[in-house]
Write a protein that holds these residues in place. Sequence first.
Motif, PDB file in Angstrom:
ATOM      1  N   VAL A 323       0.853  -1.198   0.000  1.00 30.36           N
ATOM      2  CA  VAL A 323       0.000   0.000   0.000  1.00 30.36           C
ATOM      3  C   VAL A 323       0.889   1.248   0.000  1.00 30.36           C
ATOM      4  O   VAL A 323       0.716   2.174  -0.797  1.00 30.36           O
ATOM      5  CB  VAL A 323      -0.925   0.034   1.252  1.00 30.36           C
ATOM      6  N   ALA A 327       0.969   3.767  -3.178  1.00 29.14           N
ATOM      7  CA  ALA A 327       0.489   5.142  -2.971  1.00 29.14           C
ATOM      8  C   ALA A 327       1.615   6.136  -3.226  1.00 29.14           C
ATOM      9  O   ALA A 327       1.420   7.188  -3.846  1.00 29.14           O
ATOM     10  CB  ALA A 327      -0.052   5.299  -1.550  1.00 29.14           C
ATOM     11  N   ARG A 330       2.170   6.525  -6.964  1.00 29.83           N
ATOM     12  CA  ARG A 330       1.096   7.327  -7.582  1.00 29.83           C
ATOM     13  C   ARG A 330       1.274   8.806  -7.236  1.00 29.83           C
ATOM     14  O   ARG A 330       1.105   9.682  -8.089  1.00 29.83           O
ATOM     15  CB  ARG A 330      -0.270   6.813  -7.110  1.00 29.83           C
ATOM     16  N   GLU A 351      -3.100   9.216   3.849  1.00 31.68           N
ATOM     17  CA  GLU A 351      -4.552   9.053   3.670  1.00 31.68           C
ATOM     18  C   GLU A 351      -4.859   7.688   3.046  1.00 31.68           C
ATOM     19  O   GLU A 351      -5.835   7.031   3.416  1.00 31.68           O
ATOM     20  CB  GLU A 351      -5.107  10.176   2.770  1.00 31.68           C
ATOM     21  N   THR A 352      -4.020   7.254   2.124  1.00 34.97           N
ATOM     22  CA  THR A 352      -4.235   5.949   1.471  1.00 34.97           C
ATOM     23  C   THR A 352      -4.033   4.815   2.483  1.00 34.97           C
ATOM     24  O   THR A 352      -4.841   3.869   2.527  1.00 34.97           O
ATOM     25  CB  THR A 352      -3.268   5.782   0.274  1.00 34.97           C
ATOM     26  N   MET A 356      -7.068   2.290   3.635  1.00 34.47           N
ATOM     27  CA  MET A 356      -6.998   0.857   3.320  1.00 34.47           C
ATOM     28  C   MET A 356      -6.677  -0.015   4.536  1.00 34.47           C
ATOM     29  O   MET A 356      -6.608  -1.254   4.402  1.00 34.47           O
ATOM     30  CB  MET A 356      -5.961   0.612   2.210  1.00 34.47           C
ATOM     31  N   ALA A 378      -4.051   0.571  -4.085  1.00 37.73           N
ATOM     32  CA  ALA A 378      -3.398   1.717  -3.430  1.00 37.73           C
ATOM     33  C   ALA A 378      -3.257   2.877  -4.415  1.00 37.73           C
ATOM     34  O   ALA A 378      -3.454   4.041  -4.059  1.00 37.73           O
ATOM     35  CB  ALA A 378      -2.028   1.304  -2.892  1.00 37.73           C
ATOM     36  N   ARG A 379      -2.934   2.549  -5.682  1.00 40.38           N
ATOM     37  CA  ARG A 379      -2.793   3.613  -6.681  1.00 40.38           C
ATOM     38  C   ARG A 379      -4.153   4.266  -6.957  1.00 40.38           C
ATOM     39  O   ARG A 379      -4.245   5.487  -7.140  1.00 40.38           O
ATOM     40  CB  ARG A 379      -2.201   3.057  -7.981  1.00 40.38           C
ATOM     41  N   ARG A 381      -6.752   4.413  -4.837  1.00 34.49           N
ATOM     42  CA  ARG A 381      -7.097   5.225  -3.651  1.00 34.49           C
ATOM     43  C   ARG A 381      -6.278   6.510  -3.584  1.00 34.49           C
ATOM     44  O   ARG A 381      -6.786   7.575  -3.274  1.00 34.49           O
ATOM     45  CB  ARG A 381      -6.869   4.421  -2.372  1.00 34.49           C
ATOM     46  N   ALA A 382      -4.994   6.388  -3.883  1.00 32.40           N
ATOM     47  CA  ALA A 382      -4.134   7.581  -3.860  1.00 32.40           C
ATOM     48  C   ALA A 382      -4.593   8.562  -4.939  1.00 32.40           C
ATOM     49  O   ALA A 382      -4.619   9.776  -4.711  1.00 32.40           O
ATOM     50  CB  ALA A 382      -2.673   7.190  -4.063  1.00 32.40           C
ATOM     51  N   ALA A 385      -7.420  10.501  -3.602  1.00 36.80           N
ATOM     52  CA  ALA A 385      -6.954  11.514  -2.633  1.00 36.80           C
ATOM     53  C   ALA A 385      -6.339  12.709  -3.373  1.00 36.80           C
ATOM     54  O   ALA A 385      -6.515  13.856  -2.971  1.00 36.80           O
ATOM     55  CB  ALA A 385      -5.938  10.892  -1.678  1.00 36.80           C
TER      56      ALA A 385
END
Length: 395
Positions: A323, A327, A330, A351-352, A356, A378-379, A381-382, A385
Motif C-alpha cells: 500500500v 500510494a 502514484r 490518507e491511502t 486501506m 493503493a494507486r 485510492r491515492a 486523494a
Amino acid sequence: MTRRRVSVFGATGSIGGNTLDLIGRAPDSYDVIALSGGRNVALLADLARRHNAQIAVTAYDDCLPALRDHLAGSGIDCAAGAGAIVAAAERPADWVMSAIVGAAGLAPGMAALKQGATLALANKESLVTAGTLLMETAKRHGAIVLPVDSEHSAVFQALIGEDIATVERIVITASGGAFRDWPLADLARATPAQASSHPNWDMGQRITIDSASMFNKALELIETHEFFGIAPERIEPLIHPESMIHAMVGFVDGGIMAHVGPPDMRHAIGFALHWPERRALPVERLDFAALGQFTFRAPDEARYPALRLAREVMQAGGLSGAVFNGAKERALDAFIDGDLGFLEMAPVVEETLTAMAGDALLSGQMTLDTVAETDHLARVRAGEAIRARQSKRQD
Ligand code: NDP
Ligand code: MG
C-alpha cells in the motif's frame, strides 16, 4: 575461467548502465542472456548489440516495432510487455540484476529466484512490497539475494563473519537530498526539476525525488527490516551530507562497523557481481585528509513525515508495504506531472494507508497476485486523494 550467464533488468537505467559498465570491462567472463528496458529502445538495442545479448525486452508493447527496427540484422531476439520480461527472467542465468524502477521489478526478480539465480537486488520496492514472499522464495529455491542499495550492501559487508543476534542497531545514512538546506516554508513550492538534482549521487529521476522527500530513506528502513530481519526500533536513519559512510552496524559490545566509500554505485554493484570474492573496482579511492570531516545530524521527522509512515508500515507488516509503495508511486507520478505539491505527497500516502487499513485484502496471504492487487488498489485510492486535493484547490 567459466563464463557466467548474466541478465540485467532495467538495463537502460542508471543502475543498469553501471552494471553493464562493469560487465563490459571483462567481456570474456560473462555471457549476457537478457536485457530489459522501457521506452528507451534505441539505448536498449545498442546495449544488447554491444554486449551480444540473447534477447532484449521492452516493457511496452507499443515500443516493440522500434526495438525490432533497431535490432534488425543482429540476430538478437526481442519481445515486449511485462509478461515477456518475466519470461526473459526465466531464461537460465547465474546472476541477475534487478534494476527496474518501481513495483514492476518484483515479478522478474521472483522469476529469477525460482530458477535459482543469484539476485542482485537494486529494486528496493521488491522488499518493501513483498519482503516475506521474496525472501521465502529465495530460501525455497536455494537462491541468494544480494542487496545492491548502497546502505544495504554496506550493512551486508559489515555483517560478514558476524552473528546477526549480536546486532544492537543499524544506522542507515541519508544525504538529505536536494532540499536538505531549504527552509521548510519553501518546500511547498518545490518543483520536480528542483527535486531531480541530487547533491552527491547520480541516479534515476524517481529515486532522486524520493531522496529529496526522504521517501527513499523510508523505503530503505523497510528494506533493512525485511532483508536483515532487524526490529524496526533498532533501525535508525541519520543525515550525513557527505554520503561517504553508507551505513553503520552497532553490536552488543558497543563496537560499530561503518562502511565508507565514495558515492559510486559501481562499488555496491561490483561487490554483488563478484561476491563472495572481492575484486578490484574502478571507483575513486578516498583521501581522508582532503575530505577533512564527516558530519551528521538527526533527521527532523516533522520535515520528513515519510520516516514516521515507514515505522507505521513496519509495525503493521504484511501487505501494508505494498500500500505504502503503490500510494507513494502514484503520488510521485502526480508530483512529476505537476498535479500535486511536494509536501502533499506524504499526506496522500498517509490518507491511502488510513483508508486501506481495514481492507480485508490486507489480512490475506501474500502472493504475487495479492501484492499486485494491493498495489493497484493503493494507486486507485491515492488517485482519489489527489483528485480531492485538486478539486479543493479549484474551489
Ligand atoms: P532509472 O529510472 O534510471 O531506470 C529504471 C529502469 O527501469 C530503466 O531501464 C527503465 O526503462 C525501466 N523501467 C521503467 N519503468 C518500467 C516498467 N514499468 N517496467 C519495466 N521496466 C521499467 O532508475 P535507477 O537505475 O535509478 O533505479 C533502479 C532501481 O534501483 C530502483 O528501484 C531504485 O530505487 C534502485 N536504486 C537505485 C540507485 C541509483 O543509484 N540509481 C541506488 C539504490 C537503489 P526506460 O528508461 O528505458 O524507460
Ligand atoms: Mg540507497
